[in-house]
Design a protein around this motif. Structure first.
Motif, PDB file in Angstrom:
ATOM      1  N   GLU A 198       6.905  -9.028  35.029  1.00 15.31           N
ATOM      2  CA  GLU A 198       6.181  -8.736  33.800  1.00 15.31           C
ATOM      3  C   GLU A 198       5.399  -9.937  33.285  1.00 15.31           C
ATOM      4  OE1 GLU A 198       7.068  -6.928  29.308  1.00 15.31           O
ATOM      5  OE2 GLU A 198       8.721  -7.307  30.714  1.00 15.31           O
ATOM      6  N   TYR A 199       6.007 -11.124  33.327  1.00 19.01           N
ATOM      7  CA  TYR A 199       5.389 -12.295  32.717  1.00 19.01           C
ATOM      8  C   TYR A 199       4.990 -13.387  33.714  1.00 19.01           C
ATOM      9  CZ  TYR A 199       6.869 -10.402  28.221  1.00 19.01           C
ATOM     10  OH  TYR A 199       7.038  -9.614  27.117  1.00 19.01           O
TER      11      TYR A 199
ATOM     12  N   ARG B  72       9.668 -15.638  30.147  1.00 18.42           N
ATOM     13  CA  ARG B  72       9.415 -14.665  29.087  1.00 18.42           C
ATOM     14  C   ARG B  72       9.103 -15.397  27.789  1.00 18.42           C
ATOM     15  NH1 ARG B  72      15.595 -12.292  29.067  1.00 18.42           N
ATOM     16  NH2 ARG B  72      16.680 -14.189  28.430  1.00 18.42           N
ATOM     17  N   PRO B  73       8.488 -14.718  26.837  1.00 11.31           N
ATOM     18  CA  PRO B  73       8.210 -15.377  25.560  1.00 11.31           C
ATOM     19  C   PRO B  73       9.493 -15.860  24.899  1.00 11.31           C
ATOM     20  CG  PRO B  73       6.983 -13.328  25.752  1.00 11.31           C
ATOM     21  CD  PRO B  73       7.943 -13.356  26.905  1.00 11.31           C
TER      22      PRO B  73
ATOM     23  N   ASN C 222      11.494  -9.809  34.122  1.00  7.51           N
ATOM     24  CA  ASN C 222      10.417 -10.591  33.519  1.00  7.51           C
ATOM     25  C   ASN C 222       9.642 -11.417  34.545  1.00  7.51           C
ATOM     26  OD1 ASN C 222      11.976 -13.170  33.731  1.00  7.51           O
ATOM     27  ND2 ASN C 222      13.205 -12.273  32.089  1.00  7.51           N
ATOM     28  N   ASN C 223      10.195 -11.592  35.745  1.00  6.54           N
ATOM     29  CA  ASN C 223       9.436 -12.273  36.796  1.00  6.54           C
ATOM     30  C   ASN C 223       8.170 -11.505  37.146  1.00  6.54           C
ATOM     31  OD1 ASN C 223      12.285 -13.460  38.828  1.00  6.54           O
ATOM     32  ND2 ASN C 223      11.657 -13.976  36.753  1.00  6.54           N
TER      33      ASN C 223
ATOM     34  N   THR D  30       8.671 -20.220  29.023  1.00 10.70           N
ATOM     35  CA  THR D  30       7.663 -19.274  28.556  1.00 10.70           C
ATOM     36  C   THR D  30       6.527 -19.158  29.576  1.00 10.70           C
ATOM     37  OG1 THR D  30       6.338 -20.935  27.407  1.00 10.70           O
ATOM     38  CG2 THR D  30       8.166 -19.937  26.175  1.00 10.70           C
ATOM     39  N   PRO D  31       5.807 -18.052  29.550  1.00 12.50           N
ATOM     40  CA  PRO D  31       4.625 -17.932  30.423  1.00 12.50           C
ATOM     41  C   PRO D  31       3.613 -19.041  30.166  1.00 12.50           C
ATOM     42  CG  PRO D  31       5.222 -15.792  29.513  1.00 12.50           C
ATOM     43  CD  PRO D  31       6.067 -16.796  28.801  1.00 12.50           C
ATOM     44  N   ASP D  32       3.466 -19.449  28.929  1.00 18.51           N
ATOM     45  CA  ASP D  32       2.516 -20.521  28.614  1.00 18.51           C
ATOM     46  C   ASP D  32       2.917 -21.824  29.287  1.00 18.51           C
ATOM     47  OD1 ASP D  32       0.931 -18.869  27.102  1.00 18.51           O
ATOM     48  OD2 ASP D  32       1.778 -19.492  25.167  1.00 18.51           O
TER      49      ASP D  32
END
Length: 327
Positions: A93-94, A27-28, A90-91, A43-45
Motif C-alpha cells: 500500500e505505501y 506506513r504513515p 502496508n508494503n 513513514t513513506p516520506d
C-alpha cells in the motif's frame, strides 16, 4: 559523528561495495496506546528521502538476487538493495508506490504461516493486549502472577519480559501461551495477522510488479538456530515451497527470522545453501565487501530505524563507519 567522518572522507573503505537495507512496516506515523516496535516502522516520506539521499550519493539500486554477481564484478559504483520482512500489507500500500516512483527494486520476505493465517505475530498481539489492559495474569514458568499495566513504563517492562519469555522458552509453546492469554482478554491473534499481513492473492499481485520479488521467511517465524536441523530445514523449505506455488518461481533469497547472532547460526547458513538459496540475510548490521562473496547465505543488513528518520542517518549507516567503529 559517523556522518561527519563520512563527509570528511574518513574511513572510505568502511562503505565496502554496498549495503542491504531492512524494513518492516512502511506506513504513515500513527499513535496507539503502546508501540513497543516503533523502531520497526518508517513513514513513506522517510523511505522516499532515504532513496533520494542514496541516489545523490551515487548508489545504484539493484535486486537482492543480483548481489552475488555484483560482488564478483569489478564495478566500483556502490549498490543498495531494499528488503522488507514479514509480508505486511502496508508494503504494497505505501512502500510500493515509493519504490515505483524511483524505479527501485525490492524483495518482500514471506512468512507462510502469516499469509495462510495459521500463525500469529506475537509482538503485535502483545502490543494490542498490553496497550489496552491495566493488569494481566500470566504464568512465566513459576505459577501465575499478576502484572500491573497502569503506566506506559510498566507496559514496556511487561513487553520486555514477554520478549525474554519467548527467547528462553520453546518458542512455539511460548507463542501459543501468549495467544491463549490474548483470547482470554477478547483479542483474536489470527485476526491481527489477517489485518496486518498480505494473503496469497495480495502476494501474487505484488509479485507481478516488475520491481517486486518475493523471498522466503520460514513457516512460523521461529528462530531457526533454536530448532533441530530437521525442523530448521523444514521451516525454510516450506516457505520456499509456498512462494514458488504463488509465483511459479523458486525464491532465490531467504531472510532468517529475527536474524540476530542468537537466532541464526552457521548451521543455518549451511542449510540455506543446501536448499538452493543463493542469498540469505540476517539482521546483523554491516556493509558488504568482497569477503561476502564466500558468505552469501549469511549477509548483514542495515535496518532503517523508525526512531531515526532523517536522511543524514541513512548516509551515516551506509558509510559503514558506525559498524567499523563498533568492531
Amino acid at each position: 559523528m559517523a556522518a561527519a567522518l563520512a563527509r570528511a572522507g574518513m574511513m572510505p573503505n568502511a562503505r565496502g561495495r554496498g549495503a542491504i537495507f531492512t524494513l518492516h512496516h512502511v506506513r504513515p506515523k500513527r499513535t496507539r496506546p503502546l508501540q513497543p516496535s516503533e523502531h520497526l516502522e518508517v513513514t513513506p516520506d522517510f523511505l522516499n528521502d532515504a532513496i533520494e539521499r542514496l541516489f545523490a550519493e551515487g548508489y545504484e539500486f539493484i535486486p537482492l538476487a543480483d548481489i552475488p554477481s555484483r560482488l564478483a564484478s569489478p564495478t566500483k559504483q556502490p549498490f543498495a538493495a531494499f528488503t522488507l520482512d514479514d509480508g505486511y500489507r502496508n508494503n504494497a500500500e505505501y512502500a510500493l508506490p515509493v519504490f515505483a516512483r524511483h524505479g527501485v527494486p525490492f524483495t518482500v520476505f514471506v512468512t507462510r504461516g502469516f499469509a495462510e493465517r495459521t500463525h500469529s505475530l506475537w509482538w503485535e498481539t502483545l502490543a494490542e493486549l498490553l496497550g489496552r489492559e491495566r493488569e494481566i495474569s500470566f504464568d512465566f514458568g513459576h505459577g501465575a502472577k499478576i502484572t500491573g499495566l497502569t503506566s506506559e513504563a510498566l507496559k514496556f517492562d511487561a513487553f520486555d519480559r514477554f520478549s525474554r519469555y519467548v527467547e528462553e522458552t520453546e518458542e512455539a509453546i511460548a507463542v501459543s501461551n501468549i495467544d491463549a492469554l490474548a483470547r482470554r482478554h477478547g483479542i483474536d491473534p489470527l485476526k491481527i495477522t489477517a489485518d496486518l499481513t498480505m494473503d496469497a492473492q495480495e502476494l501474487r499481485a505484488l509479485a507481478a510488479h516488475p520491481l517486486a520479488s518475493l523471498g522466503a521467511h520460514t513457516l512460523s517465524h521461529r528462530a531457526v538456530a533454536r530448532l533441530s536441523l530437521e525442523e530448521a530445514s523444514d521451516e525454510m523449505r516450506q516457505s520456499a515451497d509456498y512462494v514458488e506455488a504463488l509465483t511459479g518461481e523458486r525464491p532465490k533469497a531467504i531472510a532468517y527470522p529475527y536474524g540476530t547472532r542468537l537466532a541464526v547460526s552457521e548451521r543455518d547458513s549451511m542449510i540455506a545453501r543446501e536448499l538452493g538459496f543463493s542469498v540469505a540475510v540476517t539482521t546483523q548490521p554491516g556493509t558488504l565487501c568482497e569477503k561476502y562473496a564466500n558468505r552469501l547465505t549469511a549477509l548483514p543488513r542495515i535496518s532503517l530505524n523508525g526512531y531515526y528518520q532523517q536522511p543524514r542517518y541513512v548516509s551515516a549507516l551506509a558509510s559503514g563507519i558506525p559498524f567499523a567503529l563498533g568492531r
